[in-house]
Scaffold this motif. Sequence first.
Motif, PDB file in Angstrom:
ATOM      1  N   MET A  33     -50.709 -22.916  69.440  1.00 56.50           N
ATOM      2  CA  MET A  33     -49.297 -23.268  69.557  1.00 56.50           C
ATOM      3  C   MET A  33     -48.443 -22.078  69.981  1.00 56.50           C
ATOM      4  O   MET A  33     -47.510 -22.227  70.757  1.00 56.50           O
ATOM      5  CB  MET A  33     -48.774 -23.828  68.230  1.00 56.50           C
ATOM      6  N   LYS A  34     -48.760 -20.860  69.500  1.00 54.63           N
ATOM      7  CA  LYS A  34     -48.005 -19.673  69.887  1.00 54.63           C
ATOM      8  C   LYS A  34     -48.185 -19.340  71.360  1.00 54.63           C
ATOM      9  O   LYS A  34     -47.294 -18.784  71.992  1.00 54.63           O
ATOM     10  CB  LYS A  34     -48.427 -18.469  69.037  1.00 54.63           C
ATOM     11  N   MET A  35     -49.355 -19.685  71.916  1.00 53.52           N
ATOM     12  CA  MET A  35     -49.612 -19.443  73.326  1.00 53.52           C
ATOM     13  C   MET A  35     -48.942 -20.495  74.205  1.00 53.52           C
ATOM     14  O   MET A  35     -49.022 -20.434  75.425  1.00 53.52           O
ATOM     15  CB  MET A  35     -51.119 -19.456  73.595  1.00 53.52           C
ATOM     16  N   GLY A  36     -48.280 -21.463  73.591  1.00 53.72           N
ATOM     17  CA  GLY A  36     -47.617 -22.512  74.348  1.00 53.72           C
ATOM     18  C   GLY A  36     -48.549 -23.647  74.714  1.00 53.72           C
ATOM     19  O   GLY A  36     -48.268 -24.417  75.614  1.00 53.72           O
ATOM     20  N   THR A  68     -55.345 -21.223  61.298  1.00 50.47           N
ATOM     21  CA  THR A  68     -55.050 -20.054  62.123  1.00 50.47           C
ATOM     22  C   THR A  68     -55.311 -20.344  63.600  1.00 50.47           C
ATOM     23  O   THR A  68     -54.562 -19.886  64.465  1.00 50.47           O
ATOM     24  CB  THR A  68     -55.868 -18.830  61.680  1.00 50.47           C
ATOM     25  N   GLU A  69     -56.340 -21.118  63.897  1.00 48.01           N
ATOM     26  CA  GLU A  69     -56.629 -21.482  65.286  1.00 48.01           C
ATOM     27  C   GLU A  69     -55.521 -22.375  65.847  1.00 48.01           C
ATOM     28  O   GLU A  69     -55.096 -22.227  66.993  1.00 48.01           O
ATOM     29  CB  GLU A  69     -57.976 -22.189  65.362  1.00 48.01           C
ATOM     30  N   GLN A  70     -55.040 -23.289  65.018  1.00 50.23           N
ATOM     31  CA  GLN A  70     -53.955 -24.173  65.426  1.00 50.23           C
ATOM     32  C   GLN A  70     -52.697 -23.363  65.732  1.00 50.23           C
ATOM     33  O   GLN A  70     -52.021 -23.584  66.742  1.00 50.23           O
ATOM     34  CB  GLN A  70     -53.695 -25.186  64.316  1.00 50.23           C
ATOM     35  N   CYS A 113     -55.291 -27.480  75.655  1.00 49.84           N
ATOM     36  CA  CYS A 113     -54.789 -27.096  76.972  1.00 49.84           C
ATOM     37  C   CYS A 113     -53.810 -25.941  76.765  1.00 49.84           C
ATOM     38  O   CYS A 113     -52.864 -26.068  75.998  1.00 49.84           O
ATOM     39  CB  CYS A 113     -54.104 -28.289  77.607  1.00 49.84           C
ATOM     40  N   VAL A 114     -54.064 -24.816  77.442  1.00 51.10           N
ATOM     41  CA  VAL A 114     -53.221 -23.632  77.282  1.00 51.10           C
ATOM     42  C   VAL A 114     -52.768 -23.170  78.666  1.00 51.10           C
ATOM     43  O   VAL A 114     -53.581 -23.098  79.586  1.00 51.10           O
ATOM     44  CB  VAL A 114     -54.016 -22.498  76.588  1.00 51.10           C
TER      45      VAL A 114
END
Length: 67
Positions: free
Chosen positions: A44-47, A38-40, A9-10
């Motif tokens: 996470m960086k996108m919140g 890298t996908e994880q 969920c993003v």
Amino acid sequence: MRTFKITACVPSLSRTRTQRELQNTYFTKLVPYDNWFTEQQRIMKMGGKILKVELATGKQGMNTGLL
């Protein structure tokens, strides 16, 4: 080759009408084992939040010494 089926969920900033409104985008995708970290980090960086991870192909416990 092992692949993971992830559901995440993003928060979507492009779909908001006002500054206070925030809509979440849910998606499911297949991620190869080599690209999992890298996908994880990208999610996470996108919140975002990873909701579910399943093993799509391959054997469970492979490369862990549990065979």
